[in-house]
Design a protein around this motif. Structure first.
Motif, mmCIF file in Angstrom:
data_model
loop_
_atom_site.group_PDB
_atom_site.id
_atom_site.type_symbol
_atom_site.label_atom_id
_atom_site.label_comp_id
_atom_site.label_asym_id
_atom_site.label_seq_id
_atom_site.Cartn_x
_atom_site.Cartn_y
_atom_site.Cartn_z
ATOM 1 N N GLU A 14 0.827 -1.208 0.000
ATOM 2 C CA GLU A 14 0.000 0.000 0.000
ATOM 3 C C GLU A 14 0.860 1.256 0.000
ATOM 4 N N ILE A 15 1.901 1.249 0.806
ATOM 5 C CA ILE A 15 2.806 2.402 0.879
ATOM 6 C C ILE A 15 3.473 2.626 -0.474
ATOM 7 N N SER A 16 3.979 1.560 -1.070
ATOM 8 C CA SER A 16 4.708 1.674 -2.330
ATOM 9 C C SER A 16 3.819 2.124 -3.481
ATOM 10 N N ALA A 17 2.525 1.913 -3.362
ATOM 11 C CA ALA A 17 1.592 2.333 -4.412
ATOM 12 C C ALA A 17 1.073 3.752 -4.194
ATOM 13 N N SER A 18 1.334 4.322 -3.032
ATOM 14 C CA SER A 18 0.758 5.624 -2.694
ATOM 15 C C SER A 18 1.515 6.784 -3.341
ATOM 16 N N TRP A 19 0.736 7.760 -3.791
ATOM 17 C CA TRP A 19 1.286 9.024 -4.272
ATOM 18 C C TRP A 19 0.840 10.161 -3.353
ATOM 19 N N VAL A 55 13.225 -6.439 1.153
ATOM 20 C CA VAL A 55 13.336 -5.418 0.117
ATOM 21 C C VAL A 55 12.024 -4.630 -0.016
ATOM 22 N N HIS A 56 10.908 -5.258 0.299
ATOM 23 C CA HIS A 56 9.619 -4.562 0.223
ATOM 24 C C HIS A 56 9.530 -3.473 1.292
ATOM 25 N N LEU A 57 10.018 -3.774 2.488
ATOM 26 C CA LEU A 57 10.046 -2.773 3.553
ATOM 27 C C LEU A 57 11.021 -1.657 3.197
ATOM 28 N N GLN A 58 12.181 -2.007 2.679
ATOM 29 C CA GLN A 58 13.166 -0.999 2.289
ATOM 30 C C GLN A 58 12.599 -0.066 1.228
ATOM 31 N N SER A 59 11.860 -0.610 0.283
ATOM 32 C CA SER A 59 11.250 0.197 -0.772
ATOM 33 C C SER A 59 10.193 1.143 -0.195
ATOM 34 N N ALA A 60 9.390 0.644 0.740
ATOM 35 C CA ALA A 60 8.356 1.478 1.364
ATOM 36 C C ALA A 60 8.992 2.607 2.174
ATOM 37 N N ILE A 61 10.044 2.300 2.900
ATOM 38 C CA ILE A 61 10.747 3.316 3.686
ATOM 39 C C ILE A 61 11.360 4.361 2.765
ATOM 40 N N GLN A 62 11.951 3.916 1.669
ATOM 41 C CA GLN A 62 12.534 4.859 0.704
ATOM 42 C C GLN A 62 11.468 5.815 0.170
ATOM 43 N N ARG A 63 10.286 5.307 -0.103
ATOM 44 C CA ARG A 63 9.207 6.139 -0.641
ATOM 45 C C ARG A 63 8.776 7.190 0.382
ATOM 46 N N ALA A 64 8.649 6.773 1.639
ATOM 47 C CA ALA A 64 8.265 7.722 2.695
ATOM 48 C C ALA A 64 9.343 8.790 2.876
ATOM 49 N N GLU A 65 10.602 8.378 2.886
ATOM 50 C CA GLU A 65 11.695 9.346 3.025
ATOM 51 C C GLU A 65 11.724 10.313 1.849
ATOM 52 N N TYR A 66 11.496 9.801 0.654
ATOM 53 C CA TYR A 66 11.477 10.634 -0.546
ATOM 54 C C TYR A 66 10.366 11.679 -0.454
ATOM 55 N N ALA A 67 9.189 11.258 -0.007
ATOM 56 C CA ALA A 67 8.053 12.186 0.111
ATOM 57 C C ALA A 67 8.357 13.302 1.101
ATOM 58 N N CYS A 108 7.743 9.206 -9.874
ATOM 59 C CA CYS A 108 8.245 8.325 -10.937
ATOM 60 C C CYS A 108 9.765 8.191 -10.862
ATOM 61 N N ARG A 109 10.418 9.146 -10.256
ATOM 62 C CA ARG A 109 11.888 9.104 -10.158
ATOM 63 C C ARG A 109 12.388 7.979 -9.254
ATOM 64 N N ILE A 110 11.491 7.428 -8.449
ATOM 65 C CA ILE A 110 11.913 6.319 -7.587
ATOM 66 C C ILE A 110 11.178 5.021 -7.932
ATOM 67 N N TYR A 111 10.680 4.929 -9.161
ATOM 68 C CA TYR A 111 10.143 3.650 -9.606
ATOM 69 C C TYR A 111 11.228 2.598 -9.429
ATOM 70 N N ASP A 112 10.822 1.404 -9.017
ATOM 71 C CA ASP A 112 11.798 0.348 -8.811
ATOM 72 C C ASP A 112 11.373 -0.911 -9.561
ATOM 73 N N ILE A 113 12.047 -2.007 -9.290
ATOM 74 C CA ILE A 113 11.802 -3.244 -10.032
ATOM 75 C C ILE A 113 10.411 -3.826 -9.798
ATOM 76 N N PHE A 114 9.715 -3.344 -8.767
ATOM 77 C CA PHE A 114 8.375 -3.848 -8.472
ATOM 78 C C PHE A 114 7.284 -3.000 -9.118
ATOM 79 N N THR A 115 7.660 -1.924 -9.789
ATOM 80 C CA THR A 115 6.668 -1.021 -10.373
ATOM 81 C C THR A 115 6.263 -1.513 -11.759
ATOM 82 N N ASN A 116 5.038 -1.991 -11.844
ATOM 83 C CA ASN A 116 4.475 -2.533 -13.074
ATOM 84 C C ASN A 116 3.891 -1.374 -13.894
ATOM 85 N N PRO A 117 4.390 -1.128 -15.107
ATOM 86 C CA PRO A 117 3.882 -0.006 -15.898
ATOM 87 C C PRO A 117 2.387 -0.112 -16.217
ATOM 88 N N GLU A 118 1.884 -1.319 -16.372
ATOM 89 C CA GLU A 118 0.452 -1.470 -16.654
ATOM 90 C C GLU A 118 -0.396 -1.039 -15.457
#
Length: 144
Positions: A24-29, A62-74, A82-92
Motif C-alpha cells: 500500500e505504501i509503495s503504491a501511494s502518491w 526489500v519490500h520494507l526498504q522500498s516502502a521506507i525509501q518512498r516515505a523518506e522521498y516524500a 516516478c523518479r523512484i520507480y523500482d523493479i516492483f513497479t508494473n507499468p500497466e
C-alpha cells in the motif's frame, strides 16, 4: 489511507501483514500520508529488526526498504514519484492508476514506452523475469 492501521501492520511482526502494508505504501502518491509515515521510520526499523523475511533469491525485506525509501522521498523531496520507480513497479498498473501512459509495447522485446502523467518524464521499461516478473525503468534523455 489510514496511518494508524498501516503502522499497526508494520509493528505486528507478521511478515504477511507487513508486506501488505508495504504494498500500500509503495503504491501511494499521497505525499502528506507518506511524509507523516516518514516521521515513524525509526520506530518501524526497530519494530521490524530481526524478522525472518524469507525469500529465495533476495530477502523479502526489500519490500520494507522500498516502502521506507518512498516515505523518506516524500518527506525530503518535492520531485515526482516516478523518479523512484523500482523493479516492483508494473507499468500497466501505473497506467491503470492514472500515473503513467503506455504509448507502445513491443511484445518480442518485452519493452514499454511509458510517460509519467505527473511530470512528463519518458521511460523505456524492460520487462524481465527470473523468480518473478520485474521491470527495469530507464529514463529517456533528450538528445542535445
Amino acid at each position: 489511507m489510514d496511518l494508524a492501521l498501516i503502522l499497526a501492520d508494520l509493528f505486528s511482526r507478521d511478515v504477511s501483514r507487513i508486506r501488505g502494508a508495504c504494498a500500500e505504501i509503495s503504491a501511494s502518491w499521497d505525499r502528506d500520508f507518506l511524509s507523516a509515515l516518514a516521521s515513524h521510520i525509526a520506530e518501524i526499523k526497530a519494530a521490524t529488526e530481526g524478522i525472518e523475511w524469507g525469500g529465495l533469491f533476495m530477502s523479502n525485506s526489500v519490500h520494507l526498504q522500498s516502502a521506507i525509501q518512498r516515505a523518506e522521498y516524500a518527506r525530503s523531496n518535492s520531485g515526482c514519484f516516478c523518479r523512484i520507480y523500482d523493479i516492483f513497479t508494473n507499468p500497466e498498473r501505473e497506467q491503470e492508476k492514472g500515473h503513467a501512459t503506455i504509448s507502445k509495447f513491443q511484445m518480442e522485446l518485452r519493452t514499454y514506452q511509458v510517460s509519467c502523467n505527473e511530470c512528463g518524464t519518458a521511460y523505456e521499461v524492460e520487462e524481465l523475469d527470473y523468480h518473478y516478473t520485474w521491470w527495469k525503468w530507464m529514463a529517456k534523455t533528450n538528445p542535445v
